[in-house]
Motif scaffolding. Structure first.
Motif, short mmCIF file in Angstrom:
data_model
loop_
_atom_site.label_atom_id
_atom_site.label_comp_id
_atom_site.label_asym_id
_atom_site.label_seq_id
_atom_site.Cartn_x
_atom_site.Cartn_y
_atom_site.Cartn_z
N UNK A 3 0.85 -1.17 0.00
CA UNK A 3 0.00 0.00 0.00
C UNK A 3 0.89 1.23 0.00
N UNK A 4 0.47 2.27 -0.70
CA UNK A 4 1.29 3.47 -0.86
C UNK A 4 1.30 4.33 0.39
N UNK A 5 0.26 4.26 1.22
CA UNK A 5 0.19 5.10 2.40
C UNK A 5 0.01 4.23 3.65
N UNK A 6 0.53 4.69 4.79
CA UNK A 6 0.32 3.94 6.03
C UNK A 6 -1.16 3.83 6.35
N UNK A 7 -1.58 2.67 6.74
CA UNK A 7 -2.98 2.45 7.10
C UNK A 7 -3.07 2.41 8.62
N UNK A 8 -4.00 3.17 9.16
CA UNK A 8 -4.13 3.28 10.61
C UNK A 8 -5.35 2.51 11.08
N UNK A 9 -5.17 1.69 12.11
CA UNK A 9 -6.27 0.95 12.73
C UNK A 9 -6.34 1.32 14.20
N UNK A 10 -7.53 1.60 14.68
CA UNK A 10 -7.76 1.81 16.11
C UNK A 10 -8.41 0.55 16.66
N UNK A 11 -7.86 0.02 17.75
CA UNK A 11 -8.40 -1.19 18.37
C UNK A 11 -8.91 -0.84 19.76
N UNK A 12 -10.19 -1.07 19.98
CA UNK A 12 -10.79 -0.96 21.31
C UNK A 12 -10.91 -2.37 21.87
N UNK A 13 -10.35 -2.60 23.04
CA UNK A 13 -10.34 -3.94 23.60
C UNK A 13 -9.08 -4.70 23.27
N UNK A 14 -7.96 -3.98 23.10
CA UNK A 14 -6.70 -4.64 22.74
C UNK A 14 -6.17 -5.53 23.85
N UNK A 15 -6.64 -5.33 25.07
CA UNK A 15 -6.21 -6.20 26.17
C UNK A 15 -6.98 -7.52 26.19
N UNK A 16 -8.01 -7.64 25.38
CA UNK A 16 -8.80 -8.86 25.32
C UNK A 16 -8.30 -9.82 24.25
N UNK A 17 -8.97 -10.95 24.15
CA UNK A 17 -8.52 -11.97 23.22
C UNK A 17 -8.67 -11.59 21.77
N UNK A 19 -9.43 -8.57 20.44
CA UNK A 19 -8.74 -7.32 20.16
C UNK A 19 -7.24 -7.48 20.08
N UNK A 20 -6.67 -8.23 21.02
CA UNK A 20 -5.23 -8.42 21.03
C UNK A 20 -4.74 -9.19 19.82
N UNK A 21 -5.42 -10.27 19.47
CA UNK A 21 -4.99 -11.08 18.32
C UNK A 21 -5.21 -10.33 17.01
N UNK A 22 -6.28 -9.54 16.92
CA UNK A 22 -6.50 -8.76 15.70
C UNK A 22 -5.46 -7.67 15.57
#
Length: 336
Positions: A3-17, A19-22
């Motif tokens: 991809x030509x530009x950085x893609x940004x993802x926001x994860x809510x629940x990153x401490x969970x299963x 969210x963390x694995x995604x």
């Protein structure tokens, strides 16, 4: 894929299963991942993830964290099934508001709670949703609100993607999971396997790293999806309820595992004093009737469903929960 530009993802629940694995899978696939957590100092630090302090119940915090994001992974839930009525829908509304401002697509982990297991043994994306539990009704309402937000029109519509799966297990399993709260005890050797299901009843399991990888592959191609999209993740289907038990026994090195049934009759009594026990008691029908997810649409779109062999997945899950695993798998007796 590049991809030509950085893609940004926001994860809510990153401490969970989920969210963390995604989050971990998105990093592997080149995404810039932000995690909004209440206390960054206490969060598990995933490589390549930047952490910001904030609460999913604080709309301003979610909107600010989503600035510039292409996707928002909404994988946050109240711990221990507590406070669903008060918290789940307000958190989703905050995510919808953030997506409306940023233009991001929302990625939501779906559940089988939306269905009636006694009447719907096989479900696909078109199966009517007939929830009969409190959590199921809330889950149906979440999807209704996402679908409504997607139909607001080209200028203001909020795109979303739901990936529905069975019961989660994996190295990042939380106390909400049946695997970590029933079948094994984190930090302890396996002596007794407490199985919630009736004999000869199939059950759908979803290995968290496979779910995270699936979300990440779908995120890479989200521009090809309609504004509101649903996919079903088949996962690891245990046709009679014995495959998971035997895999745990092999991983623990047990030749004759002590398998006991969950004392469901005690949960309503415990539920009088404990909200988590009350919510768990509602789940009994999902262990008395099989509910299998059909994944034809997912396979048609991605070409395959990520699938880790059961023994590999169980050993990794137990290791992640600090449950001792054997060096070699034993040969189980026929009674196991």
């Amino acid at each position: 894929m590049t991809f030509s530009e950085p893609r940004i993802a926001l994860v809510l629940g990153a401490n969970g299963g989920v969210g963390g694995e995604t989050a971990a899978a998105l990093v592997r696939r080149g995404w810039n991942v932000r995690a909004l957590v209440r206390d960054p100092g206490r969060a598990e630090r995933l490589a390549g993830v930047s952490y910001q302090a904030g609460d999913a119940l604080d709309r301003a915090a979610v909107v600010a964290a989503a600035e510039g994001a292409a996707i928002i992974v909404h994988a946050v839930n109240p711990p221990g099934y507590r406070g669903w009525k008060q918290q789940v829908l307000p958190m989703l509304e905050n995510t919808i508001a953030a997506a409306r401002v940023s233009g991001a697509r929302i990625l939501l982990p779906g559940t089988i709670y939306n269905y009636d297991p006694a009447a719907q043994p096989a479900i696909d994306e078109a199966t009517p949703q007939r929830a009969f539990t409190r959590k199921g009704e809330i889950r149906v309402e979440m999807e209704v609100r996402l679908e409504a937000a997607a139909s607001e029109g080209k200028a203001g519509g909020v795109r979303s993607l739901i990936l529905r799966a069975g019961d989660y297990f994996g190295p990042r399993s939380t106390a909400n999971s049946w695997f970590a709260s029933g079948l094994v005890k984190p930090g302890q050797p396996v002596k007794t396997i407490l199985y919630p299901g009736d004999k000869a009843i199939g059950h759908a399991w979803a290995y968290l790293p496979d779910v995270g990888e699936t979300f990440a592959r779908l995120a890479d191609r989200e521009a090809e999806l309609p504004a509101f999209a649903r996919f079903h993740f088949e996962g690891l289907w245990d046709a009679d309820g014995t495959a998971m038990v035997r895999a745990i026994a092999r991983a623990a090195g047990l030749t004759r595992p002590d398998v006991r049934r969950l004392p469901w009759g005690l949960l309503p009594v415990a539920g009088l004093f404990n909200e988590t026990m009350r919510e768990l008691a509602e789940m009994r029908p999902f262990w008395r009737h099989p509910v299998r997810l059909e994944n034809r649409r997912l396979v048609a779109f991605l070409g395959e469903e990520p699938r880790t062999p059961l023994d590999v997945a169980v050993r990794a899950t137990m290791a992640g929960l600090d449950v001792p695993v054997a060096d070699t798998a034993p040969r189980l007796s026929r009674a196991a």
